[in-house]
Motif scaffolding. Structure first.
Motif, PDB file in Angstrom:
ATOM      1  N   LYS A   4       0.836  -1.210   0.000  1.00  0.00           N
ATOM      2  CA  LYS A   4       0.000   0.000   0.000  1.00  0.00           C
ATOM      3  C   LYS A   4       0.866   1.255   0.000  1.00  0.00           C
ATOM      4  CE  LYS A   4      -3.836   2.162   2.393  1.00  0.00           C
ATOM      5  NZ  LYS A   4      -4.778   2.099   3.496  1.00  0.00           N
ATOM      6  N   GLU A   5       1.921   1.262   0.785  1.00  0.00           N
ATOM      7  CA  GLU A   5       2.821   2.408   0.840  1.00  0.00           C
ATOM      8  C   GLU A   5       3.571   2.579  -0.486  1.00  0.00           C
ATOM      9  OE1 GLU A   5       4.139   2.640   5.497  1.00  0.00           O
ATOM     10  OE2 GLU A   5       4.769   0.888   4.339  1.00  0.00           O
ATOM     11  N   LYS A   6       3.969   1.477  -1.088  1.00  0.00           N
ATOM     12  CA  LYS A   6       4.649   1.540  -2.386  1.00  0.00           C
ATOM     13  C   LYS A   6       3.698   2.060  -3.462  1.00  0.00           C
ATOM     14  CE  LYS A   6       7.981  -2.037  -1.262  1.00  0.00           C
ATOM     15  NZ  LYS A   6       8.407  -3.412  -1.468  1.00  0.00           N
ATOM     16  N   LEU A   7       2.455   1.604  -3.435  1.00  0.00           N
ATOM     17  CA  LEU A   7       1.463   2.107  -4.381  1.00  0.00           C
ATOM     18  C   LEU A   7       1.285   3.614  -4.221  1.00  0.00           C
ATOM     19  CD1 LEU A   7      -1.298  -0.661  -4.245  1.00  0.00           C
ATOM     20  CD2 LEU A   7       0.126  -0.072  -6.201  1.00  0.00           C
ATOM     21  N   ALA A   8       1.261   4.089  -2.980  1.00  0.00           N
ATOM     22  CA  ALA A   8       1.104   5.523  -2.721  1.00  0.00           C
ATOM     23  C   ALA A   8       2.269   6.320  -3.316  1.00  0.00           C
ATOM     24  CB  ALA A   8       0.975   5.782  -1.224  1.00  0.00           C
ATOM     25  N   LEU A   9       3.479   5.779  -3.230  1.00  0.00           N
ATOM     26  CA  LEU A   9       4.643   6.459  -3.814  1.00  0.00           C
ATOM     27  C   LEU A   9       4.535   6.523  -5.337  1.00  0.00           C
ATOM     28  CD1 LEU A   9       7.567   4.973  -1.675  1.00  0.00           C
ATOM     29  CD2 LEU A   9       6.736   7.334  -1.642  1.00  0.00           C
ATOM     30  N   ILE A  10       4.094   5.439  -5.947  1.00  0.00           N
ATOM     31  CA  ILE A  10       3.927   5.414  -7.402  1.00  0.00           C
ATOM     32  C   ILE A  10       2.826   6.388  -7.814  1.00  0.00           C
ATOM     33  CG2 ILE A  10       3.345   3.991  -9.416  1.00  0.00           C
ATOM     34  CD1 ILE A  10       4.491   1.581  -7.772  1.00  0.00           C
ATOM     35  N   ASP A  17      -4.651  10.261  -7.608  1.00  0.00           N
ATOM     36  CA  ASP A  17      -5.221  10.232  -6.271  1.00  0.00           C
ATOM     37  C   ASP A  17      -4.852   8.927  -5.579  1.00  0.00           C
ATOM     38  OD1 ASP A  17      -6.471  12.696  -6.639  1.00  0.00           O
ATOM     39  OD2 ASP A  17      -8.323  11.785  -7.391  1.00  0.00           O
ATOM     40  N   GLU A  18      -4.671   9.000  -4.268  1.00  0.00           N
ATOM     41  CA  GLU A  18      -4.344   7.809  -3.497  1.00  0.00           C
ATOM     42  C   GLU A  18      -5.471   6.791  -3.636  1.00  0.00           C
ATOM     43  OE1 GLU A  18      -3.288   6.578   1.084  1.00  0.00           O
ATOM     44  OE2 GLU A  18      -2.833   8.613   0.411  1.00  0.00           O
ATOM     45  N   GLY A  19      -5.096   5.542  -3.818  1.00  0.00           N
ATOM     46  CA  GLY A  19      -6.065   4.465  -3.959  1.00  0.00           C
ATOM     47  C   GLY A  19      -6.468   4.192  -5.403  1.00  0.00           C
ATOM     48  N   THR A  20      -5.864   4.913  -6.351  1.00  0.00           N
ATOM     49  CA  THR A  20      -6.198   4.749  -7.769  1.00  0.00           C
ATOM     50  C   THR A  20      -5.614   3.468  -8.346  1.00  0.00           C
ATOM     51  OG1 THR A  20      -6.260   7.151  -8.080  1.00  0.00           O
ATOM     52  CG2 THR A  20      -5.983   5.809 -10.059  1.00  0.00           C
ATOM     53  N   LEU A  21      -4.360   3.179  -8.023  1.00  0.00           N
ATOM     54  CA  LEU A  21      -3.638   2.062  -8.646  1.00  0.00           C
ATOM     55  C   LEU A  21      -3.855   0.749  -7.916  1.00  0.00           C
ATOM     56  CD1 LEU A  21      -0.166   3.691  -9.386  1.00  0.00           C
ATOM     57  CD2 LEU A  21      -2.013   3.253 -11.006  1.00  0.00           C
ATOM     58  N   SER A  40      10.581  10.398 -12.586  1.00  0.00           N
ATOM     59  CA  SER A  40      10.152  10.542 -11.194  1.00  0.00           C
ATOM     60  C   SER A  40      10.259   9.216 -10.447  1.00  0.00           C
ATOM     61  CB  SER A  40       8.709  11.053 -11.124  1.00  0.00           C
ATOM     62  OG  SER A  40       8.613  12.348 -11.635  1.00  0.00           O
ATOM     63  N   ILE A  41       9.875   8.128 -11.108  1.00  0.00           N
ATOM     64  CA  ILE A  41       9.971   6.791 -10.500  1.00  0.00           C
ATOM     65  C   ILE A  41      11.436   6.459 -10.208  1.00  0.00           C
ATOM     66  CG2 ILE A  41       9.651   4.305 -10.910  1.00  0.00           C
ATOM     67  CD1 ILE A  41       6.958   5.523 -10.459  1.00  0.00           C
ATOM     68  N   ILE A  42      12.314   6.728 -11.161  1.00  0.00           N
ATOM     69  CA  ILE A  42      13.745   6.453 -10.977  1.00  0.00           C
ATOM     70  C   ILE A  42      14.279   7.228  -9.781  1.00  0.00           C
ATOM     71  CG2 ILE A  42      16.031   6.831 -11.989  1.00  0.00           C
ATOM     72  CD1 ILE A  42      14.712   6.121 -14.729  1.00  0.00           C
ATOM     73  N   ALA A  43      13.928   8.511  -9.675  1.00  0.00           N
ATOM     74  CA  ALA A  43      14.390   9.342  -8.562  1.00  0.00           C
ATOM     75  C   ALA A  43      13.807   8.865  -7.230  1.00  0.00           C
ATOM     76  CB  ALA A  43      14.023  10.798  -8.809  1.00  0.00           C
ATOM     77  N   MET A  44      12.523   8.489  -7.227  1.00  0.00           N
ATOM     78  CA  MET A  44      11.866   8.030  -6.009  1.00  0.00           C
ATOM     79  C   MET A  44      12.490   6.727  -5.512  1.00  0.00           C
ATOM     80  SD  MET A  44       9.451   5.488  -5.061  1.00  0.00           S
ATOM     81  CE  MET A  44       8.526   5.134  -6.531  1.00  0.00           C
ATOM     82  N   VAL A  45      12.757   5.789  -6.411  1.00  0.00           N
ATOM     83  CA  VAL A  45      13.360   4.504  -6.011  1.00  0.00           C
ATOM     84  C   VAL A  45      14.761   4.739  -5.441  1.00  0.00           C
ATOM     85  CG1 VAL A  45      14.208   2.278  -6.875  1.00  0.00           C
ATOM     86  CG2 VAL A  45      11.953   3.097  -7.557  1.00  0.00           C
ATOM     87  N   ASP A  46      15.501   5.647  -6.057  1.00  0.00           N
ATOM     88  CA  ASP A  46      16.830   5.990  -5.549  1.00  0.00           C
ATOM     89  C   ASP A  46      16.741   6.588  -4.148  1.00  0.00           C
ATOM     90  OD1 ASP A  46      19.709   6.410  -5.742  1.00  0.00           O
ATOM     91  OD2 ASP A  46      19.228   8.534  -5.996  1.00  0.00           O
ATOM     92  N   GLU A  47      15.817   7.528  -3.963  1.00  0.00           N
ATOM     93  CA  GLU A  47      15.686   8.225  -2.681  1.00  0.00           C
ATOM     94  C   GLU A  47      15.185   7.321  -1.560  1.00  0.00           C
ATOM     95  OE1 GLU A  47      12.913  11.722  -0.733  1.00  0.00           O
ATOM     96  OE2 GLU A  47      13.286  11.766  -2.884  1.00  0.00           O
ATOM     97  N   HIS A  48      14.150   6.544  -1.828  1.00  0.00           N
ATOM     98  CA  HIS A  48      13.507   5.750  -0.778  1.00  0.00           C
ATOM     99  C   HIS A  48      14.104   4.358  -0.590  1.00  0.00           C
ATOM    100  CE1 HIS A  48      10.192   8.494   0.185  1.00  0.00           C
ATOM    101  NE2 HIS A  48      10.246   8.832  -1.099  1.00  0.00           N
ATOM    102  N   PHE A  49      14.682   3.791  -1.651  1.00  0.00           N
ATOM    103  CA  PHE A  49      15.141   2.407  -1.594  1.00  0.00           C
ATOM    104  C   PHE A  49      16.629   2.257  -1.874  1.00  0.00           C
ATOM    105  CE2 PHE A  49      10.659   2.504  -2.637  1.00  0.00           C
ATOM    106  CZ  PHE A  49      10.131   1.666  -1.673  1.00  0.00           C
ATOM    107  N   HIS A  50      17.291   3.378  -2.160  1.00  0.00           N
ATOM    108  CA  HIS A  50      18.741   3.390  -2.407  1.00  0.00           C
ATOM    109  C   HIS A  50      19.140   2.394  -3.491  1.00  0.00           C
ATOM    110  CE1 HIS A  50      18.780   5.917   1.103  1.00  0.00           C
ATOM    111  NE2 HIS A  50      18.182   4.973   1.783  1.00  0.00           N
ATOM    112  N   ASP A  66       5.151  -4.703 -11.601  1.00  0.00           N
ATOM    113  CA  ASP A  66       6.544  -4.725 -12.082  1.00  0.00           C
ATOM    114  C   ASP A  66       7.352  -3.621 -11.405  1.00  0.00           C
ATOM    115  OD1 ASP A  66       5.930  -6.842 -13.793  1.00  0.00           O
ATOM    116  OD2 ASP A  66       5.679  -5.542 -15.544  1.00  0.00           O
ATOM    117  N   ILE A  67       6.754  -2.451 -11.234  1.00  0.00           N
ATOM    118  CA  ILE A  67       7.463  -1.363 -10.559  1.00  0.00           C
ATOM    119  C   ILE A  67       7.668  -1.689  -9.094  1.00  0.00           C
ATOM    120  CG2 ILE A  67       7.367   1.070  -9.874  1.00  0.00           C
ATOM    121  CD1 ILE A  67       5.896   1.634 -12.466  1.00  0.00           C
ATOM    122  N   ILE A  68       6.646  -2.255  -8.462  1.00  0.00           N
ATOM    123  CA  ILE A  68       6.767  -2.653  -7.052  1.00  0.00           C
ATOM    124  C   ILE A  68       7.915  -3.641  -6.895  1.00  0.00           C
ATOM    125  CG2 ILE A  68       5.629  -3.903  -5.172  1.00  0.00           C
ATOM    126  CD1 ILE A  68       2.992  -2.592  -6.168  1.00  0.00           C
ATOM    127  N   ALA A  69       8.055  -4.574  -7.820  1.00  0.00           N
ATOM    128  CA  ALA A  69       9.142  -5.556  -7.747  1.00  0.00           C
ATOM    129  C   ALA A  69      10.509  -4.870  -7.839  1.00  0.00           C
ATOM    130  CB  ALA A  69       8.994  -6.589  -8.869  1.00  0.00           C
TER     131      ALA A  69
END
Length: 72
Positions: A4-10, A17-21, A40-50, A66-69
Motif C-alpha cells: 500500500k505504501e509503495k502504491l502511494a509512492l507510485i 489520487d491515493e487508492g487509484t492504482l 520521477s519513478i527512478i528518482a523516487m526509487v533511488d531516494e527511498h530504496f537506495h 513490475d514497478i513494485i518488484a
C-alpha cells in the motif's frame, strides 16, 4: 514498506489520487505514464530504496506490480 505504501509512492509520481492504482493495472492504460513519470519513478526509487534504476529496466515494466518488484 508494504505494498500500500509503495502504491502511494507510485501514485504520487504519477500525480494520481491515493487508492487509484492496483498492482495488476497495466501502466499503458494511464495517460500519466510517460517519460517524466519514469524519471520521477527512478528518482523516487533511488531516494527511498537506495537503488539505481536505468531507463531500460523501467521501460520493461508493464504493470504496477513490475514497478513494485523493482522497489524490493
Amino acid at each position: 514498506m508494504d505494498v500500500k505504501e509503495k502504491l502511494a509512492l507510485i501514485e504520487e509520481c504519477m500525480e494520481l489520487d491515493e487508492g487509484t492504482l492496483k498492482p495488476e493495472d497495466m501502466l499503458e492504460e494511464y495517460e500519466e505514464w510517460d517519460s517524466v513519470t519514469a524519471l520521477s519513478i527512478i528518482a523516487m526509487v533511488d531516494e527511498h530504496f537506495h537503488k539505481t534504476l536505468s531507463g531500460d529496466i523501467l521501460k520493461n515494466a508493464k504493470t504496477v506490480s513490475d514497478i513494485i518488484a523493482l522497489m524490493e
